[in-house]
Write a protein that holds these residues in place. Structure first.
Motif, short mmCIF file in Angstrom:
data_model
loop_
_atom_site.label_atom_id
_atom_site.label_comp_id
_atom_site.label_asym_id
_atom_site.label_seq_id
_atom_site.Cartn_x
_atom_site.Cartn_y
_atom_site.Cartn_z
N ASP A 174 0.84 -1.20 0.00
CA ASP A 174 0.00 0.00 0.00
C ASP A 174 0.87 1.25 0.00
O ASP A 174 1.22 1.78 1.05
N TYR A 175 1.24 1.68 -1.21
CA TYR A 175 2.13 2.85 -1.32
C TYR A 175 1.43 4.15 -0.93
O TYR A 175 2.09 5.17 -0.77
N SER A 176 0.13 4.10 -0.77
CA SER A 176 -0.54 5.33 -0.32
C SER A 176 -0.07 5.69 1.09
O SER A 176 -0.21 6.82 1.52
N GLN A 177 0.52 4.71 1.79
CA GLN A 177 1.05 5.00 3.12
C GLN A 177 2.54 5.35 3.09
O GLN A 177 3.16 5.55 4.13
N ASP A 178 3.12 5.37 1.88
CA ASP A 178 4.54 5.72 1.79
C ASP A 178 4.70 7.25 1.93
O ASP A 178 3.71 7.98 1.94
N PHE A 179 5.92 7.69 2.03
CA PHE A 179 6.20 9.10 2.33
C PHE A 179 5.45 10.07 1.43
O PHE A 179 4.88 11.05 1.88
N PHE A 180 5.47 9.76 0.13
CA PHE A 180 4.84 10.68 -0.82
C PHE A 180 3.41 10.28 -1.18
O PHE A 180 2.81 10.87 -2.07
N GLY A 181 2.91 9.24 -0.51
CA GLY A 181 1.54 8.81 -0.78
C GLY A 181 1.38 8.05 -2.07
O GLY A 181 0.26 7.81 -2.52
N LYS A 182 2.50 7.68 -2.69
CA LYS A 182 2.43 6.88 -3.91
C LYS A 182 3.81 6.31 -4.23
O LYS A 182 4.78 6.61 -3.53
N GLU A 183 3.88 5.48 -5.26
CA GLU A 183 5.16 4.94 -5.67
C GLU A 183 6.04 6.04 -6.23
O GLU A 183 5.58 6.87 -7.03
N THR A 184 7.30 6.04 -5.85
CA THR A 184 8.22 7.04 -6.38
C THR A 184 9.53 6.38 -6.81
O THR A 184 9.91 5.32 -6.31
N ASN A 185 10.21 7.03 -7.75
CA ASN A 185 11.45 6.51 -8.33
C ASN A 185 12.49 7.62 -8.42
O ASN A 185 12.17 8.80 -8.26
N LEU A 186 13.72 7.19 -8.73
CA LEU A 186 14.76 8.18 -9.02
C LEU A 186 14.68 8.57 -10.49
O LEU A 186 14.52 7.72 -11.36
N THR A 187 14.83 9.82 -10.76
CA THR A 187 14.64 10.34 -12.12
C THR A 187 15.65 9.74 -13.11
O THR A 187 16.80 9.49 -12.77
N VAL A 188 15.21 9.54 -14.33
CA VAL A 188 16.11 9.15 -15.41
C VAL A 188 16.41 10.34 -16.32
O VAL A 188 17.31 10.29 -17.15
N SER A 189 15.68 11.43 -16.13
CA SER A 189 15.86 12.62 -16.97
C SER A 189 14.99 13.74 -16.41
O SER A 189 13.88 13.50 -15.94
N GLY A 190 15.50 14.97 -16.49
CA GLY A 190 14.70 16.10 -16.05
C GLY A 190 14.01 16.78 -17.22
O GLY A 190 13.45 17.86 -17.08
N GLN A 191 14.03 16.12 -18.38
CA GLN A 191 13.58 16.80 -19.60
C GLN A 191 12.14 17.30 -19.55
O GLN A 191 11.87 18.45 -19.91
N LEU A 192 11.22 16.43 -19.14
CA LEU A 192 9.81 16.84 -19.22
C LEU A 192 9.56 18.05 -18.32
O LEU A 192 8.85 18.99 -18.70
N GLU A 193 10.16 18.04 -17.13
CA GLU A 193 10.02 19.19 -16.24
C GLU A 193 10.76 20.41 -16.82
O GLU A 193 10.29 21.54 -16.69
#
Lengths: 480, 480
Positions: free
Chosen positions: A192-211
């Motif tokens: 239940d990732y809703s209980q994780d720190f960010f409230g969902k699944e998170t990953n390390l970025t592969v690229s900052g391009q879209l942002e």
């Protein structure tokens, strides 16, 4: 600060003046000649000790690796190899280096393999080779910032932890603050990732391009320069699990502008290190000459390191469409003689490293920009050409390095972008914010990603990417 | 590129010459006056449309948020508020912005709360406030690199993924490439991290300091500037889960040198933005004046934003020992009247935010450097003083911000360091490489960490740290 750095001291004209200098003993010959280095430059200052009038116990502690504070008078040197030297008045041993302990490390004055140096990555920066590499890396990094600052770009610090995994640039590392031994579960038994720190699944970025795109469409010209990650089991000399990437993104730039920017940028930063890292480059160049002597003639470099860098600055990168490249490769000797592992027989094939190397090192013998790739081997956000089958992508290939830049003009048309996402099953809800940029004042824009460590590889002439970053991360290795 | 940026155009003297400018419509008044912004500056270029001779359908598409390419002639402006303007020849609509859609976003021309802007962080950089903040952030970031480059420092890119969790600076995020739904297990039922990507448990770094120390002891002066992470459930306006930290580390610097460096550095970067971000600072200053008007007199700022920055540059930071600070606090009004939540009654108490604010904002009314803290409230690596109970730590406190810098002289003595680690149950095997630096030419050295976002907060006058980074990460939030 009441002391002077070695780099300033070596440039000083203040003969007969007294100075204090602080650093580490690189060598101590004949109880008299201490070579002192403080990291400011690859060069040592020679400190001449009057051993007849010095306490013997103190003399014994002047050993390779010891930290010392030397006070003395700057004099013109009689010996070969240096213009000036310090005639020592006092030596203070700040920290000893027991010769027996030093012997077991790479600080011991003999040849060590790069593998061995990697195992002692916390000490290798004290060697000439790694001091040179890391100073050069730093200057190159500064040149990156200076280029963009001078050219009206703003740096955007895009996020490292990301809730989106839609970009599909490769395997991602999961980030979690859950107790993984005993994670909270949903009714179906999954975590239940809703209980994780960010409230969902998170990953390390592969690229900052879209942002970065979202920022380019507000600030005009932006760039990122930060760490990116790949959880790919690539045990090669060209891949790291953690590496630094530079990603400029420019509103109103089309693919040709993008190529111009990349070429101008690379030339600028290489020119910068040629101007600002002469001593380190000279050392690295000589190192390569020595290395080459052990190789058969055919494998030796045809240019010296600095010649190679000058060559890149002086010549236009060759711009070649994917379609032209396929024709060249199809007719090439290694293809006809079936020397390629992957033979090229038709348009649409993905280019392998062997093909890129052939084009750059054999056919054109200069940096090459390949562009207009088939749409189906490139990412969803690349601008579709009018032919409906190619996209405005570009890769820059460098001799000895392979791909150093990957970029594209971005698909600015909302409807086309949506179609491409649908075809790849990328849910619109995931990238609602990215799609918004195409709803509100969308425009032609382009950008690229440049792997910083590959640039450092090229500029230093090193061959293993693990040797151009302080503490490399790769499968099985997260030491230090 | 055949067009000119707004910042260059506004500075141009080429009256009567033709230019092309590309950007986004900020407003369009009376079917005639288009305010065009391209992100290069907070200022718009006024483009005057000859509406009587323009296609009506085209005129209708000149709406707030639309991307346009304007060609016209630069003329001296008759209107108030600008020196020059563009007399429009042609307008090309590059990307529309449907007014109905715009109305639902923060792009609509009315006042939006900072909370609302945060929800649309992908668009907020197109507002005056966030354009100003992010340009200033970028210039401040460049100033950081330029300061260190000018002062003989080398940047060390210390690792983000770390196998060590010994530093104890706070809760860490776990990094894994395992299938967490179904991870490999050891015989005792716990997760078998030897099968994870790095062959062991790994986390996101909380600080690059220990690695930076290894580099300072080779290169002399180094700094890091990279992302760091805290998995702490701090839902405050001063904390982020992901933030950028600057960590210089200098061999042979003692605590006094360290304070000098920090003060000189901070003054340099603030001077830099005062010189290079005048327009953005003016806007942010006026914004604060407007904000203040809504507040009761007592809560209003006593200085304008730029006055505050000038004040920091012009005055010495007040250096106060922890022991002196405790005496001041013990005798202070809020302590005697029991207004502090945590009353100060004896030496050894950890200082809370309320105490720091009292010292900085009420007592000294300037930036304060507190030093020589009790050993037991500070980290293991800080240099123990001769009194055996304090360490050579320093914190810099800023008005309105609180702690902006935390640093120390490092414990360079191997035996003392080992004792302190043993007392805190930090296994030597974990930090064998760190201990090595104390075996081989150890020396006095010092460094500090500066939270970059807190510096941006101070320089922009913003009050919530979530508003000075493009995509803030905090509990429950990893959007975009």
């Amino acid at each position: 600060m009441t002391y002077i750095s070695v780099i300033d001291l070596l440039a000083s004209d203040a003969i007969h003046q007294e100075f204090t200098v602080k650093g580490w003993v690189r060598s101590f010959r004949a109880n008299q000649f201490m070579a002192l280095n403080d990291g400011s430059t690859i060069k040592n200052i020679q400190c001449v000790v009057d051993f007849e009038n010095m306490d013997e116990a103190l003399l014994k502690r002047i050993t390779t690796g010891a930290a010392v504070i030397v006070t003395g008078v700057l004099e013109e040197s009689q010996g070969a190899g240096q213009r000036v030297e310090i005639k020592v008045k006092t030596v203070h041993i700040e920290g000893d280096a027991d010769p027996e302990d030093v012997k077991r490390t790479i600080l011991s004055p003999k040849r060590h393999t790069l593998e061995k140096l990697r195992e002692q990555a916390h000490l290798r920066v004290r060697t000439n080779t790694f001091g040179a590499i890391m100073r050069l890396r730093s200057k190159l990094s500064f040149a990156v910032h200076q280029y963009f600052n001078e050219h009206g770009f703003y740096q955007a610090h895009t996020p490292i932890i990301t809730g989106s995994d839609a970009e599909g640039a490769g395997e991602m590392f999961r980030v979690s603050a859950l107790d993984l031994e005993n994670p909270p579960k949903k009714e179906d038994g999954s975590i239940d990732y809703s209980q994780d720190f960010f409230g969902k699944e998170t990953n390390l970025t592969v690229s900052g391009q879209l942002e970065a795109e979202t920022y380019a469409l507000g600030l005009g010209k932006v760039y990122t320069f930060g760490p990116t990650f790949r959880a790919e089991n690539s045990n090669t000399s060209r891949h790291l699990a953690e590496f630094w990437m530079i990603e400029p993104e420019v509103a109103f730039n089309d693919l040709a502008d993008n190529m111009d920017l990349a070429e101008d940028f690379i030339k600028y930063v290489i020119r910068y290190v040629l101007e600002h890292c002469q001593d380190d480059l000279e050392f690295l160049e000589n190192r390569l000459v020595d290395e080459d002597k052990k190789k058969p003639q055919a494998e030796r470099a045809t240019m010296l390191l600095r010649e190679k860098l000058e060559f890149v600055i002086a010549n236009n990168f060759k711009r070649v469409s994917y379609t032209e490249a396929i024709a060249i490769l199809r007719d090439s000797k290694p293809n006809k003689k079936k020397k390629f592992k992957y033979l090229i027989d038709e348009w649409g094939a993905d280019l392998q490293s062997e093909h890129e190397r052939y084009l750059v090192e054999k056919h054109f013998e200069c940096p090459v920009i390949l562009f207009d790739y088939p749409a189906n081997i490139k990412a969803f956000y690349m601008r579709l050409n009018e032919d409906g089958k190619t996209v405005r992508a570009m890769d820059i290939l460098f001799p000895g390095i392979g791909e150093i830049v990957g970029g594209s003009q971005r698909e600015e048309r909302l409807d086309v972008l949506k179609e491409k996402m649908a075809a790849l099953d990328i849910p619109e809800e995931e990238l609602w914010w990215y799609l918004d940029t195409r709803k509100f004042g969308t425009c032609v824009h382009s950008g690229f990603g440049l792997g910083f460590e590959r640039l450092v590889l090229f500029a230093t002439g090193m061959t293993n990417i693990r040797d151009v970053i302080p503490y490399p991360r790769f499968p099985g290795h997260a030491e230090f």
